[in-house]
Design an enzyme around this catalytic site. Structure first.
Site: not given
Length: 379
Positions: A178, A305, A355
């Site tokens: 990630d 982000y 994930h």
């Protein structure tokens, strides 16, 4: 300024009382109009999990379990960085820097730290020992929250380089998934500071022209997964990259809001056959939620982000790169997409897992990390 201070998780009792009060005062939405998770986390499950969080979950016991790891704080570029630094009992161990992403935390690594630091005690070989360093990303968990802009992936990688020098490591490996994969990729690009190799469980690569124009079956599967993500599974990222502050008001105020925001991703991104508790234990999922709730870090974590999307470099990573490709990963870039980006010397197609590799399949991840770094140790 360069001091390293010891840290223990010590939650004030009033914070736990307030958490229970807020859970019990939740104003619940209507039930979804479908019988699955396609509209989001189902009301019945969230109510069940929230009730357990308030009345069955033992944070004090979980806090003690996390405090078995050696934890520290150090200030880098004006921000306190929280990190686990678990030294191996074997002095010649290789340092390994392990970085989490969103909605993860250091909690993800609680099952791999022991086997990595003390392989002999876990059925391994002394030659596979690591000193393990697991930082909390700035704005996440017990790390400080940046008060200005500029804390994107590149700056975090620079901070990690400072951290490793400060700990006395001039030679180390790095691992991540990630956002941790993005930071680790950046470390590989600027590897002159001692990073000898990187291992990823979510390599970051775009479809090649060949994959677009003349796709193989593997390309078609990867493109379908990418399409599903963009169409049905990426709304969280759009919100966090554009309006993280607006999101923060609800999540920092409502424990159930924070819970649902994270638990939905444990459903969507794990290899769980339709239910997150098929992949992860209820307590460990809540441990991870607590890293966001106790620290009020919904907005500060989401800002990564805003800071980093579309701003990561594209230079090729020349240090040796290993990849553990898990079948239920969000973005399943095939090796052919990754070869132009990374110096791939090790690639493992995993039989199961998603994930959150260290959380879901710790044994498989540990085995692959050991195998990848084994030939690099004597460089």
């Amino acid at each position: 300024m360069n001091a390293i201070r010891r840290f223990r998780i010590e939650t004030p009792e009033e914070d736990l009382v307030d958490l229970r009060r807020r859970i019990n005062a939740t104003r619940w939405p209507d039930r979804e109009t479908v019988d699955d998770w396609s509209q989001g986390a189902p009301l019945a499950y969230v109510r069940q999990l929230a009730a357990y969080w308030a009345d069955g979950y033992d944070w004090r016991g979980r806090e003690r379990a996390l405090n078995r790891f050696d934890q520290f704080l150090t200030e880098i570029a004006g921000v306190d960085i929280h990190f686990i630094h678990q030294r191996s009992p074997h002095p010649d161990a290789l340092a390994l820097l392990v970085t989490h992403g969103w909605p993860g935390s250091i909690v993800e690594f609680h099952k791999i730290i022991g086997p990595l630091t003390d392989p002999v005690a876990h059925g391994g070989d002394v030659r596979d020992a690591f000193h393990v360093i697991c930082p909390s990303l700035p704005g996440y968990g017990f790390s400080g929250k940046p008060t200005g802009t500029g804390w994107g992936v590149e700056r975090i990688a620079e901070a990690w380089q400072v951290l490793m020098r400060r700990l006395g490591y001039d030679r180390y490996g790095a691992q991540g998934g990630d956002w941790g994969a993005a930071v680790t990729t950046r470390l590989g690009r600027v590897a002159g500071d001692g990073c000898i190799g990187i291992h990823l469980n979510m390599p970051i690569a775009r479809p090649t022209p060949a994959a677009r124009d003349n796709p193989t079956a593997q390309d078609e599967a990867a493109l379908a997964a990418l399409g599903h993500y963009l169409d049905r599974d990426s709304g969280y990222a759009k919100q966090q990259r554009t309006r993280p502050q607006t999101l923060g008001y609800g999540l920092v105020d409502s424990p159930v809001g924070q819970l649902a925001w994270i638990i939905e991703k444990f459903w969507s991104w794990t290899d769980c056959d339709g239910h997150p508790e098929n992949a992860l234990g209820r307590d460990e999922m809540l441990d991870n939620v607590m890293m966001y709730w106790l620290t009020g870090s919904a907005a500060s974590s989401a800002r990564l982000y805003w800071e980093s999307f579309g701003r990561m470099g594209r230079d090729r990573v020349e240090v040796p790169t290993g990849v553990a490709a898990f079948p239920k990963e969000i973005l399943r870039a095939p090796r052919s997409w990754c070869e132009p980006v990374y110096n791939i010397v090790h690639w493992t197609e995993m039989p199961r897992g998603g994930h959150f590799a260290a959380f879901e399949q710790p044994e498989l991840l540990v085995e692959d990390v050991r195998a990848f770094f084994a030939p690099l140790r004597e460089g």
